[in-house]
Design a protein around this motif. Structure first.
Motif, mmCIF file in Angstrom:
data_model
loop_
_atom_site.group_PDB
_atom_site.id
_atom_site.type_symbol
_atom_site.label_atom_id
_atom_site.label_comp_id
_atom_site.label_asym_id
_atom_site.label_seq_id
_atom_site.Cartn_x
_atom_site.Cartn_y
_atom_site.Cartn_z
ATOM 1 N N UNK A 1 -4.520 4.173 0.423
ATOM 2 C CA UNK A 1 -5.339 2.968 0.230
ATOM 3 C C UNK A 1 -6.544 3.046 1.181
ATOM 4 N N UNK A 2 -7.496 3.914 0.862
ATOM 5 C CA UNK A 2 -8.646 4.146 1.730
ATOM 6 C C UNK A 2 -9.468 2.894 1.999
ATOM 7 N N UNK A 3 -9.544 1.999 1.044
ATOM 8 C CA UNK A 3 -10.435 0.839 1.154
ATOM 9 C C UNK A 3 -9.738 -0.398 1.712
ATOM 10 N N UNK A 4 -8.479 -0.266 2.161
ATOM 11 C CA UNK A 4 -7.776 -1.421 2.720
ATOM 12 C C UNK A 4 -8.545 -1.898 3.947
ATOM 13 N N UNK A 5 -8.737 -3.175 4.175
ATOM 14 C CA UNK A 5 -8.169 -4.360 3.563
ATOM 15 C C UNK A 5 -8.966 -4.919 2.380
ATOM 16 N N UNK A 6 -10.072 -4.282 2.032
ATOM 17 C CA UNK A 6 -10.875 -4.756 0.897
ATOM 18 C C UNK A 6 -10.106 -4.603 -0.403
ATOM 19 N N UNK A 7 -9.401 -3.489 -0.545
ATOM 20 C CA UNK A 7 -8.628 -3.221 -1.751
ATOM 21 C C UNK A 7 -7.387 -2.409 -1.391
ATOM 22 N N UNK A 8 -6.302 -2.697 -2.062
ATOM 23 C CA UNK A 8 -5.067 -1.931 -1.879
ATOM 24 C C UNK A 8 -4.932 -0.849 -2.937
ATOM 25 N N UNK A 9 -5.995 -0.627 -3.703
ATOM 26 C CA UNK A 9 -5.952 0.357 -4.787
ATOM 27 C C UNK A 9 -5.693 1.757 -4.232
ATOM 28 N N UNK A 10 -4.873 2.495 -4.961
ATOM 29 C CA UNK A 10 -4.564 3.867 -4.579
ATOM 30 C C UNK A 10 -5.756 4.779 -4.859
ATOM 31 N N UNK A 11 -6.004 5.688 -3.938
ATOM 32 C CA UNK A 11 -7.026 6.710 -4.120
ATOM 33 C C UNK A 11 -6.341 8.061 -3.956
ATOM 34 N N UNK A 12 -6.565 8.933 -4.910
ATOM 35 C CA UNK A 12 -6.051 10.286 -4.816
ATOM 36 C C UNK A 12 -6.994 11.201 -5.588
ATOM 37 N N UNK B 1 0.846 -1.196 0.000
ATOM 38 C CA UNK B 1 0.000 0.000 0.000
ATOM 39 C C UNK B 1 0.886 1.252 0.000
ATOM 40 N N UNK B 2 0.361 2.351 -0.514
ATOM 41 C CA UNK B 2 1.172 3.572 -0.556
ATOM 42 C C UNK B 2 1.370 4.229 0.816
ATOM 43 N N UNK B 3 0.472 3.974 1.739
ATOM 44 C CA UNK B 3 0.556 4.514 3.095
ATOM 45 C C UNK B 3 0.269 3.366 4.063
ATOM 46 N N UNK B 4 0.540 3.545 5.345
ATOM 47 C CA UNK B 4 0.268 2.471 6.314
ATOM 48 C C UNK B 4 -1.200 2.035 6.307
ATOM 49 N N UNK B 5 -1.409 0.791 6.732
ATOM 50 C CA UNK B 5 -2.752 0.204 6.749
ATOM 51 C C UNK B 5 -3.733 1.023 7.592
ATOM 52 N N UNK B 6 -3.219 1.709 8.595
ATOM 53 C CA UNK B 6 -4.099 2.493 9.452
ATOM 54 C C UNK B 6 -4.527 3.800 8.798
ATOM 55 N N UNK B 7 -4.017 4.097 7.618
ATOM 56 C CA UNK B 7 -4.495 5.248 6.840
ATOM 57 C C UNK B 7 -5.595 4.743 5.902
ATOM 58 N N UNK B 8 -6.650 4.218 6.478
ATOM 59 C CA UNK B 8 -7.769 3.664 5.715
ATOM 60 C C UNK B 8 -9.070 3.970 6.457
ATOM 61 N N UNK B 9 -10.162 3.873 5.742
ATOM 62 C CA UNK B 9 -11.457 4.248 6.319
ATOM 63 C C UNK B 9 -11.881 3.388 7.500
ATOM 64 N N UNK B 10 -11.352 2.164 7.619
ATOM 65 C CA UNK B 10 -11.747 1.319 8.735
ATOM 66 C C UNK B 10 -11.406 1.979 10.076
#
Length: 121
Positions: free
Chosen positions: A87-98, A26-35
């Motif tokens: 990666x806002x949608x991690x763990x569902x997706x590792x896709x980059x969002x910008x 992922x481009x940023x840590x896993x905790x940088x996600x909407x979860x």
């Protein structure tokens, strides 16, 4: 709110120390996600509900702290998504969002012009 908006970046430390344990794939840590934001919102709502039912001062304090943390993390993510992939949608997706920088500017302008919430006496 202010503390949470900055402390969320502590999750970058492992990478700075040479470990990809929080960022592999992922481009940023896993905790940088909407979860993380959803977890904070649920905790704030649960504490607020507990305060409404029991009148507990501690529950009110927890509700305020978690709501502030949620707002701080949301503000941080808003800036992050405009400045670099996340990666806002991690763990569902590792896709980059910008988003384009002008979206960020527009969001800030909207937030700055919103009236303050009405409080009841």
């Amino acid at each position: 709110m202010l503390s949470a908006s900055v402390l969320i970046d502590l999750d970058h430390l492992p990478l700075e120390l040479g470990s990809a344990v929080l960022t592999a794939g992922t481009p940023r840590p896993y905790t940088h996600a909407l979860w993380v934001l959803v977890l904070l919102i649920v905790a704030a709502a649960a504490a607020r509900r507990r305060h409404q039912v029991s009148g507990s001062a501690r529950a009110a304090m927890v509700a305020g702290i978690t709501a502030g943390a949620a707002w701080g993390v949301a503000a941080h993510f808003l800036r992050d998504v405009a400045t670099a992939p996340i990666a806002l949608w991690w763990p569902v997706s590792s896709a980059d969002v910008q988003v384009p920088g002008y979206w960020y500017l527009a969001a800030l302008l909207v937030l700055a012009t919103l009236p303050p919430p009405r409080t009841q006496p």
